[in-house]
Motif scaffolding. Sequence first.
Motif, PDB file in Angstrom:
ATOM      1  N   ALA A 135     -43.501  47.755  90.083  1.00  0.00           N
ATOM      2  CA  ALA A 135     -42.139  47.627  90.603  1.00  0.00           C
ATOM      3  C   ALA A 135     -42.097  46.651  91.766  1.00  0.00           C
ATOM      4  O   ALA A 135     -41.154  45.862  91.901  1.00  0.00           O
ATOM      5  CB  ALA A 135     -41.615  48.999  91.034  1.00  0.00           C
ATOM      6  N   GLY A 136     -43.109  46.681  92.605  1.00  0.00           N
ATOM      7  CA  GLY A 136     -43.181  45.726  93.703  1.00  0.00           C
ATOM      8  C   GLY A 136     -43.307  44.295  93.195  1.00  0.00           C
ATOM      9  O   GLY A 136     -42.674  43.374  93.726  1.00  0.00           O
ATOM     10  N   GLU A 152     -40.963  52.160 104.173  1.00  0.00           N
ATOM     11  CA  GLU A 152     -39.792  51.301 104.323  1.00  0.00           C
ATOM     12  C   GLU A 152     -40.140  49.861 103.942  1.00  0.00           C
ATOM     13  O   GLU A 152     -39.322  49.145 103.363  1.00  0.00           O
ATOM     14  CB  GLU A 152     -39.278  51.341 105.764  1.00  0.00           C
ATOM     15  CG  GLU A 152     -38.776  52.711 106.224  1.00  0.00           C
ATOM     16  CD  GLU A 152     -37.456  53.113 105.596  1.00  0.00           C
ATOM     17  OE1 GLU A 152     -36.774  52.241 105.021  1.00  0.00           O
ATOM     18  OE2 GLU A 152     -37.096  54.299 105.664  1.00  0.00           O
ATOM     19  N   ALA A 153     -41.359  49.432 104.265  1.00  0.00           N
ATOM     20  CA  ALA A 153     -41.797  48.074 103.917  1.00  0.00           C
ATOM     21  C   ALA A 153     -42.127  47.941 102.438  1.00  0.00           C
ATOM     22  O   ALA A 153     -42.018  46.858 101.866  1.00  0.00           O
ATOM     23  CB  ALA A 153     -43.010  47.692 104.763  1.00  0.00           C
ATOM     24  N   HIS A 154     -42.538  49.039 101.808  1.00  0.00           N
ATOM     25  CA  HIS A 154     -42.917  49.037 100.383  1.00  0.00           C
ATOM     26  C   HIS A 154     -42.181  50.178  99.673  1.00  0.00           C
ATOM     27  O   HIS A 154     -42.795  51.175  99.279  1.00  0.00           O
ATOM     28  CB  HIS A 154     -44.426  49.205 100.231  1.00  0.00           C
ATOM     29  CG  HIS A 154     -45.234  48.173 100.959  1.00  0.00           C
ATOM     30  ND1 HIS A 154     -45.406  46.894 100.476  1.00  0.00           N
ATOM     31  CD2 HIS A 154     -45.906  48.226 102.146  1.00  0.00           C
ATOM     32  CE1 HIS A 154     -46.152  46.206 101.325  1.00  0.00           C
ATOM     33  NE2 HIS A 154     -46.457  46.978 102.338  1.00  0.00           N
ATOM     34  N   PRO A 155     -40.851  50.065  99.493  1.00  0.00           N
ATOM     35  CA  PRO A 155     -40.074  51.185  98.937  1.00  0.00           C
ATOM     36  C   PRO A 155     -40.489  51.591  97.533  1.00  0.00           C
ATOM     37  O   PRO A 155     -40.220  52.725  97.111  1.00  0.00           O
ATOM     38  CB  PRO A 155     -38.635  50.653  98.970  1.00  0.00           C
ATOM     39  CG  PRO A 155     -38.757  49.168  99.062  1.00  0.00           C
ATOM     40  CD  PRO A 155     -40.011  48.909  99.824  1.00  0.00           C
ATOM     41  N   GLU A 156     -41.167  50.697  96.800  1.00  0.00           N
ATOM     42  CA  GLU A 156     -41.615  51.044  95.448  1.00  0.00           C
ATOM     43  C   GLU A 156     -42.654  52.161  95.461  1.00  0.00           C
ATOM     44  O   GLU A 156     -42.893  52.804  94.434  1.00  0.00           O
ATOM     45  CB  GLU A 156     -42.175  49.810  94.737  1.00  0.00           C
ATOM     46  CG  GLU A 156     -43.462  49.246  95.318  1.00  0.00           C
ATOM     47  CD  GLU A 156     -43.247  48.301  96.498  1.00  0.00           C
ATOM     48  OE1 GLU A 156     -44.238  47.723  96.975  1.00  0.00           O
ATOM     49  OE2 GLU A 156     -42.087  48.138  96.930  1.00  0.00           O
ATOM     50  N   THR A 157     -43.276  52.420  96.613  1.00  0.00           N
ATOM     51  CA  THR A 157     -44.283  53.483  96.698  1.00  0.00           C
ATOM     52  C   THR A 157     -43.679  54.835  97.055  1.00  0.00           C
ATOM     53  O   THR A 157     -44.393  55.837  97.081  1.00  0.00           O
ATOM     54  CB  THR A 157     -45.355  53.137  97.749  1.00  0.00           C
ATOM     55  OG1 THR A 157     -44.751  53.086  99.062  1.00  0.00           O
ATOM     56  CG2 THR A 157     -46.007  51.802  97.457  1.00  0.00           C
ATOM     57  N   ALA A 158     -42.371  54.879  97.338  1.00  0.00           N
ATOM     58  CA  ALA A 158     -41.751  56.124  97.820  1.00  0.00           C
ATOM     59  C   ALA A 158     -41.886  57.260  96.815  1.00  0.00           C
ATOM     60  O   ALA A 158     -42.032  58.426  97.199  1.00  0.00           O
ATOM     61  CB  ALA A 158     -40.275  55.882  98.149  1.00  0.00           C
ATOM     62  N   GLN A 159     -41.852  56.925  95.515  1.00  0.00           N
ATOM     63  CA  GLN A 159     -41.897  57.982  94.499  1.00  0.00           C
ATOM     64  C   GLN A 159     -43.244  58.690  94.445  1.00  0.00           C
ATOM     65  O   GLN A 159     -43.374  59.735  93.826  1.00  0.00           O
ATOM     66  CB  GLN A 159     -41.532  57.401  93.128  1.00  0.00           C
ATOM     67  CG  GLN A 159     -42.231  56.100  92.762  1.00  0.00           C
ATOM     68  CD  GLN A 159     -43.589  56.281  92.112  1.00  0.00           C
ATOM     69  OE1 GLN A 159     -43.829  57.309  91.484  1.00  0.00           O
ATOM     70  NE2 GLN A 159     -44.466  55.310  92.259  1.00  0.00           N
ATOM     71  N   MET A 160     -44.267  58.159  95.122  1.00  0.00           N
ATOM     72  CA  MET A 160     -45.569  58.808  95.143  1.00  0.00           C
ATOM     73  C   MET A 160     -45.615  59.974  96.117  1.00  0.00           C
ATOM     74  O   MET A 160     -46.469  60.852  96.001  1.00  0.00           O
ATOM     75  CB  MET A 160     -46.651  57.794  95.525  1.00  0.00           C
ATOM     76  CG  MET A 160     -46.794  56.639  94.557  1.00  0.00           C
ATOM     77  SD  MET A 160     -48.007  55.426  95.118  1.00  0.00           S
ATOM     78  CE  MET A 160     -49.491  56.425  95.160  1.00  0.00           C
ATOM     79  N   MET A 161     -44.699  59.990  97.092  1.00  0.00           N
ATOM     80  CA  MET A 161     -44.744  60.961  98.178  1.00  0.00           C
ATOM     81  C   MET A 161     -44.243  62.333  97.740  1.00  0.00           C
ATOM     82  O   MET A 161     -43.473  62.457  96.789  1.00  0.00           O
ATOM     83  CB  MET A 161     -43.891  60.470  99.349  1.00  0.00           C
ATOM     84  CG  MET A 161     -44.318  59.139  99.908  1.00  0.00           C
ATOM     85  SD  MET A 161     -45.858  59.297 100.821  1.00  0.00           S
ATOM     86  CE  MET A 161     -46.205  57.579 101.183  1.00  0.00           C
TER      87      MET A 161
END
Length: 283
Positions: free
Chosen positions: A151-152, A239-248
């Motif tokens: 996604a990034g 915030e800098a890499h919003p594509e990683t948010a779904q991992m949290m």
Amino acid sequence: MFNLFKTAVLMAAITALFMAIGSMIGGRAGMMMALVVALGMNFFSYWFSDKMVLRMYNAREVDETSAPQFYRMVRELAQRAELPMPRVYLIDEQAPNAFATGRDPEHAAVAATTGILRVLSERELRGVMAHELAHVKHRDILISTISATMAGAISMLANFAMVFGGRDEEGRPVNPLAGLAVAILAPLAASLIQMAISRAREFEADRGGAEISGDPQALATALDKIHRYAQGIPLEAAEAHPETAQMMIMNPLSADGIKGLFSTHPPTEERIARLMEMARGSA
């Protein structure tokens, strides 16, 4: 087996997005170049995306000497889940959150922020880390790390299309509005793909984590506490890499702007309600 199928579908969908953007930038030649890049990214994501994500968050690996209580907790939960011992990382951030990554249970890692260690009780922290180990057990971690990396890459490619424009089959510049549309719609399409696989996965990890820890109520109270604390404390790397948010375990993004339109996490209230129902059923 089903998660392997979902991973294949995810790779195919994002590869198709790559090819569509490549076609817009450079016609047939651009589409074929994008296909080659997508195949390379899929290979890279499978083998190295976990290391890339951990580096994004400046995560530092810890062991029984540097973080004895936390490390032993993860080891005990991994044994309860009948999993190999994952690598354990800490992230020096005040925002309370955690995630798991890796391509399979034999190459897994779990990471937690120092903020979550301060905010939660030991019992609540056990629930959170059990949730992350449930992701490992369900083999969700490959899907999440691949989707985050790809996604990034789609966002960067779409921005390239907007800035430099594109060419049709005969080399003529395309309508600049088309480039703008691609720059906006391609990242949203990638987010929708992530949403399709992420929400149900979180419910399953909550259930699996409650079973591993044997304490659904502790995970419920942890989610409530993380939700309340996280709203006021930004997680800068996310915030800098919003594509990683779904991992949290909890969506770390602020709700402003485009980031708030598509949440990859189900409502916290519904997650808590399901866990409390489990707690009542096991009482």
